[in-house]
Write a protein that holds these residues in place. Structure first.
Motif, PDB file in Angstrom:
ATOM      1  N   ARG A 212       0.824  -1.217   0.000  1.00 39.70           N
ATOM      2  CA  ARG A 212       0.000   0.000   0.000  1.00 39.70           C
ATOM      3  C   ARG A 212       0.863   1.273   0.000  1.00 39.70           C
ATOM      4  O   ARG A 212       0.355   2.381  -0.191  1.00 39.70           O
ATOM      5  CB  ARG A 212      -0.981   0.000   1.177  1.00 39.70           C
ATOM      6  CG  ARG A 212      -0.366   0.095   2.529  1.00 39.70           C
ATOM      7  CD  ARG A 212      -1.427  -0.032   3.635  1.00 39.70           C
ATOM      8  NE  ARG A 212      -2.690   0.565   3.291  1.00 39.70           N
ATOM      9  CZ  ARG A 212      -2.993   1.858   3.446  1.00 39.70           C
ATOM     10  NH1 ARG A 212      -2.075   2.684   3.913  1.00 39.70           N
ATOM     11  NH2 ARG A 212      -4.185   2.327   3.123  1.00 39.70           N
ATOM     12  N   ASN A 213       2.168   1.115   0.181  1.00 42.27           N
ATOM     13  CA  ASN A 213       3.095   2.254   0.108  1.00 42.27           C
ATOM     14  C   ASN A 213       3.722   2.376  -1.277  1.00 42.27           C
ATOM     15  O   ASN A 213       4.821   2.936  -1.418  1.00 42.27           O
ATOM     16  CB  ASN A 213       4.204   2.095   1.158  1.00 42.27           C
ATOM     17  CG  ASN A 213       3.667   2.014   2.569  1.00 42.27           C
ATOM     18  OD1 ASN A 213       2.685   2.671   2.903  1.00 42.27           O
ATOM     19  ND2 ASN A 213       4.292   1.182   3.399  1.00 42.27           N
ATOM     20  N   TYR A 214       3.047   1.854  -2.287  1.00 46.45           N
ATOM     21  CA  TYR A 214       3.552   1.835  -3.659  1.00 46.45           C
ATOM     22  C   TYR A 214       4.029   3.221  -4.119  1.00 46.45           C
ATOM     23  O   TYR A 214       5.077   3.349  -4.759  1.00 46.45           O
ATOM     24  CB  TYR A 214       2.437   1.329  -4.566  1.00 46.45           C
ATOM     25  CG  TYR A 214       2.789   1.233  -6.035  1.00 46.45           C
ATOM     26  CD1 TYR A 214       3.289   0.056  -6.577  1.00 46.45           C
ATOM     27  CD2 TYR A 214       2.579   2.320  -6.892  1.00 46.45           C
ATOM     28  CE1 TYR A 214       3.586  -0.041  -7.934  1.00 46.45           C
ATOM     29  CE2 TYR A 214       2.872   2.243  -8.237  1.00 46.45           C
ATOM     30  CZ  TYR A 214       3.371   1.055  -8.757  1.00 46.45           C
ATOM     31  OH  TYR A 214       3.673   0.964 -10.096  1.00 46.45           O
TER      32      TYR A 214
ATOM     33  N   LEU B  98      -1.747  -5.083   2.405  1.00 47.13           N
ATOM     34  CA  LEU B  98      -2.861  -5.275   1.473  1.00 47.13           C
ATOM     35  C   LEU B  98      -4.190  -4.817   2.075  1.00 47.13           C
ATOM     36  O   LEU B  98      -5.248  -5.090   1.509  1.00 47.13           O
ATOM     37  CB  LEU B  98      -2.951  -6.756   1.069  1.00 47.13           C
ATOM     38  CG  LEU B  98      -1.729  -7.305   0.329  1.00 47.13           C
ATOM     39  CD1 LEU B  98      -1.853  -8.808   0.116  1.00 47.13           C
ATOM     40  CD2 LEU B  98      -1.555  -6.600  -1.013  1.00 47.13           C
ATOM     41  N   ARG B  99      -4.139  -4.114   3.192  1.00 48.14           N
ATOM     42  CA  ARG B  99      -5.370  -3.636   3.824  1.00 48.14           C
ATOM     43  C   ARG B  99      -5.748  -2.239   3.297  1.00 48.14           C
ATOM     44  O   ARG B  99      -4.885  -1.449   2.931  1.00 48.14           O
ATOM     45  CB  ARG B  99      -5.190  -3.559   5.343  1.00 48.14           C
ATOM     46  CG  ARG B  99      -4.938  -4.892   6.007  1.00 48.14           C
ATOM     47  CD  ARG B  99      -4.698  -4.710   7.502  1.00 48.14           C
ATOM     48  NE  ARG B  99      -4.148  -5.922   8.108  1.00 48.14           N
ATOM     49  CZ  ARG B  99      -3.675  -5.988   9.349  1.00 48.14           C
ATOM     50  NH1 ARG B  99      -3.686  -4.900  10.113  1.00 48.14           N
ATOM     51  NH2 ARG B  99      -3.193  -7.115   9.817  1.00 48.14           N
ATOM     52  N   ASP B 100      -7.060  -1.991   3.263  1.00 48.64           N
ATOM     53  CA  ASP B 100      -7.590  -0.647   2.969  1.00 48.64           C
ATOM     54  C   ASP B 100      -7.033  -0.087   1.665  1.00 48.64           C
ATOM     55  O   ASP B 100      -6.495   1.031   1.605  1.00 48.64           O
ATOM     56  CB  ASP B 100      -7.269   0.314   4.123  1.00 48.64           C
ATOM     57  CG  ASP B 100      -7.777  -0.188   5.461  1.00 48.64           C
ATOM     58  OD1 ASP B 100      -8.910  -0.709   5.503  1.00 48.64           O
ATOM     59  OD2 ASP B 100      -7.033  -0.092   6.455  1.00 48.64           O
ATOM     60  N   LEU B 101      -7.174  -0.840   0.589  1.00 56.62           N
ATOM     61  CA  LEU B 101      -6.637  -0.403  -0.703  1.00 56.62           C
ATOM     62  C   LEU B 101      -7.591   0.515  -1.460  1.00 56.62           C
ATOM     63  O   LEU B 101      -7.178   1.206  -2.397  1.00 56.62           O
ATOM     64  CB  LEU B 101      -6.295  -1.621  -1.570  1.00 56.62           C
ATOM     65  CG  LEU B 101      -5.227  -2.576  -1.021  1.00 56.62           C
ATOM     66  CD1 LEU B 101      -4.918  -3.666  -2.044  1.00 56.62           C
ATOM     67  CD2 LEU B 101      -3.956  -1.828  -0.636  1.00 56.62           C
TER      68      LEU B 101
ATOM     69  N   LEU C   3      -6.861   4.368  -3.004  1.00 57.64           N
ATOM     70  CA  LEU C   3      -5.462   4.691  -3.286  1.00 57.64           C
ATOM     71  C   LEU C   3      -5.315   5.045  -4.760  1.00 57.64           C
ATOM     72  O   LEU C   3      -5.865   4.364  -5.637  1.00 57.64           O
ATOM     73  CB  LEU C   3      -4.561   3.500  -2.932  1.00 57.64           C
ATOM     74  CG  LEU C   3      -4.554   3.118  -1.441  1.00 57.64           C
ATOM     75  CD1 LEU C   3      -3.665   1.909  -1.210  1.00 57.64           C
ATOM     76  CD2 LEU C   3      -4.085   4.291  -0.580  1.00 57.64           C
TER      77      LEU C   3
END
Length: 655
Positions: A593-595, A630-633, A636
């Motif tokens: 999620r920090n992509y 992989l949480r709360d995507l 984004l």
């Protein structure tokens, strides 16, 4: 959670599996001189031998494994067996007379025993199909996803090597696993056109029938009565701790190894009473087949048959030194042709994969109770089988040449008790490593001689019943009736057993096997790891043009690990197992999620060629939560939500 298969496709898959079981091994068996029940019983094991050898050796030679090359390997192995037998006959090393069982069975007896094997197979099919709720239901237990992915991998890539199918999860090197089960499954998948879940079910449904056939072949080899053989076949179809319990835990190749184990005694006895090139060939191939089916199967077979050798020496039917010297060439040949399996197992054992002991510590009385009552995962005991077991134990002297089975029952039961009650001791953990220190696996091994003794108890009950009926004076006056008393009393006992066990415990066994389709005892409020919605999402993803060299990012704990088996699309996590996962998979699970802000995340995405994310909503273990990365995507900016249903969502990476 079924996948789309028609009734005829599934029926075709079962039929093809039965043909694959019988034909390759049957050809090799005939070439090696097997006939009768020995041929029928050993044919499935020899099929797993030739496929288990073909895959790894073809891989080492740079050749693909497929239907054509598997058939060619069958012809080569059958030709080698035939050539060795003819060479032995020409040199006087092999008798030209066919093997003759110690006891003659009438034609009627053969038919009756065959009917009992068919009955056990029908019970097996009924149990599995009623447990699954559908012919193409998806297995939900831990290792089943690995087996499913492995079958598809071999069929699609032609890589029959011992590490290749592990690359779906442990890329790029893969991981060792004996793959005869998967190699046969790949043939069924290629020939039937069924989905992978349907193929897994097709391979599973006759499991107790194979067990029954193995027991019959063994009893026939040792000169047992036809009634004993038929009774053992029926017990094989009824006992929970025999074929069914391993299936309920998702231990599919292990269950296969268990039901084939009695055949080790058949091959060993043939060699001991008539050492020769032909009997030695069958023994060597049988040992390799057990090793290729499951690494622990050969160890279990050695323990199972060890009392047979001791009985032979105590009766002075053979000398220890002579038997050992005659066995050495057989062991050498087995080791040479199974070299890839042996080297792979040694490498795996000394590798980085963690060995986690179960360390069971149940009460001694409870362990004995489970053994006697043929139950472990179910609360209800199989009391009628327990009663037959007691009869069999009390009358073990009438087993004749098979008295060693009582010793086998004592030995294997003691090992089960050791692991079940004292599984935390370091030396017990080390000793039981071939079975992963797992009391469930060792219960299945102990169940083999226990089923034989229960079958013996039923056969002795028939003997006493027939003797009592024969003493009736009015029957003796009718010349044709006494000769049929044995058959009639046997049929009456089978019918009586069906009544008192409520259909040979079919309902109880279906409840046990259903755990494989519900991930343990059914919990109505808990979503299974692989839900129908997740399967639907996988099929949607299949239509989105995912390239063959792409991977789809997913969470290790949910049903998306089945993505490859169902669609052919490779996931980042191809197994629930967290042991030694690829570094990129670990990093993405923690940081995806920090992509936008983490260049290492973007680099891992590029290395794995990831363009899509698939997340399910179930978990293989209730206490597990989705990976933090992989949480709360939702929301984004580097992701587009392309599909969602109540239990699954698909994203596309847009940056």
């Amino acid at each position: 959670m079924p996948t789309p298969d028609t009734f005829w496709t599934y029926l075709g898959a079962i039929s093809i599996y039965l043909v694959v079981l019988a034909v390759p091994g049957g050809l090799i068996g005939v070439a090696a001189g097997l006939r009768g029940w020995s041929l029928a019983g050993l044919a499935p094991l020899l099929t797993y031998t030739v496929t288990g050898l073909a895959g790894p050796w073809l891989h080492l030679m740079g050749l693909p494994y497929n239907v054509g090359t598997a058939a060619a390997c069958t012809v080569v192995l059958a030709g080698a067996a035939f050539g060795l037998r003819r060479l032995g006959q020409s040199r006087g090393w092999v008798s030209t007379e066919p093997d003759k069982p110690p006891v003659r069975w009438t034609r009627r007896a053969h038919i009756a025993v065959a009917a009992c094997v068919v009955l056990a197979t029908v019970l097996s099919v009924t149990v599995v199909l009623s447990a699954s709720g559908g012919a193409s239901a998806v297995f939900q237990r831990w290792d089943t996803v690995f087996h499913a992915n492995g079958i598809r991998y071999i069929a699609e890539t032609g890589d029959g090597g011992l590490t290749g199918m592990g690359t779906i999860n442990w890329y790029p090197e893969g991981s060792f696993y004996p793959n005869a089960y998967h190699l046969v499954g790949a043939l069924v998948y290629s020939l039937s056109g069924a989905t992978i879940p349907a193929v897994l079910n097709a391979i599973t449904v006759p499991i107790a029938g194979i067990f029954a056939l193995s027991l019959v072949a063994m009893i026939r080899q040792f000169g047992g009565r036809a009634v004993f053989a038929g009774a053992a076949a029926i017990v094989a179809g009824a006992a929970t701790t025999g074929a069914y319990e391993s299936v309920s835990s998702g231990l599919l190749p292990f269950a296969l190894g268990i039901v084939l184990t009695p055949l080790a005694a058949v091959a060993l006895q043939r060699f001991l009473i008539r050492p020769g090139v032909d009997t030695g060939t069958v023994l060597a191939l049988s040992a390799v087949g057990l090793l290729a089916a499951h690494s622990s199967a050969l160890f279990g077979a050695m323990l199972f048959a060890f009392p047979l050798v001791i009985q032979r020496w105590l009766r002075r039917e053979g000398k220890p030194l002579g038997d050992v010297l005659r066995m050495l060439p057989v062991m050498l040949v087995s080791a040479l042709i199974a070299a890839p399996h042996i080297l792979g197992a040694i490498t795996f054992t000394s590798g980085a994969y963690p060995y986690q002991a179960w360390a069971s510590s149940i009460e001694l009385s409870e362990a004995i109770n489970q053994l006697i009552k043929f139950r472990q995962i179910l609360s209800d005991p199989q009391l009628w089988l327990a009663a037959l077991l007691v009869l069999g134990l009390l009358s073990f002297r009438t087993l004749g040449a098979m008295r060693w089975v009582a010793g086998s029952a004592l030995l294997l039961s003691a090992i089960f008790i050791l692991v079940a009650c004292y599984g935390g001791l370091s030396w017990v953990i080390t000793f039981s490593r071939p079975w992963w220190n797992d009391k469930y696996r060792l219960m299945a091994l102990a169940a083999i001689p226990l089923c034989l003794l229960a079958g013996h108890g039923l056969a002795e009950l028939q003997r006493w019943f027939a003797k009592a009926v024969s003493s009736w004076s009015w029957l003796q006056a009718k010349p044709r009736i006494p000769g049929r008393i044995g058959l009639v009393t046997a049929m009456l006992l089978v019918v009586g057993m069906a009544v008192v066990t409520q259909g040979f415990y079919t309902q109880a066994n279906a409840k046990a096997v259903a755990y494989a389709y519900h991930d343990g005892p059914q919990q109505p409020d808990r979503q299974p790891p692989v839900s129908a919605d997740e399967v639907t999402a996988m099929l949607v993803l299949q239509k989105m043009g995912v390239g063959p060299d792409e991977k789809v990012l997913n969470d290790r704990i949910d049903g998306s690990a089945w993505l490859y088996a169902i669609t052919g699309i490779r996931p980042v996590a191809g197994h629930y197992d967290p042991g030694v996962p690829p570094k990129d998979a670990v990093y993405l699970a923690a940081n995806f999620r920090n992509y936008d802000t983490d260049p290492e995340v973007r680099a891992a995405v590029r290395r794995l060629n990831i363009h899509h994310v698939l997340l399910g909503n179930g978990a293989i273990k209730p206490q597990l939560r989705r990976a933090i990365g992989l949480r709360d995507l939702d929301g984004l900016d580097f992701l587009r939500r392309d599909y969602a249903n109540p239990h699954a969502v698909i994203y596309t990476i847009v940056k």
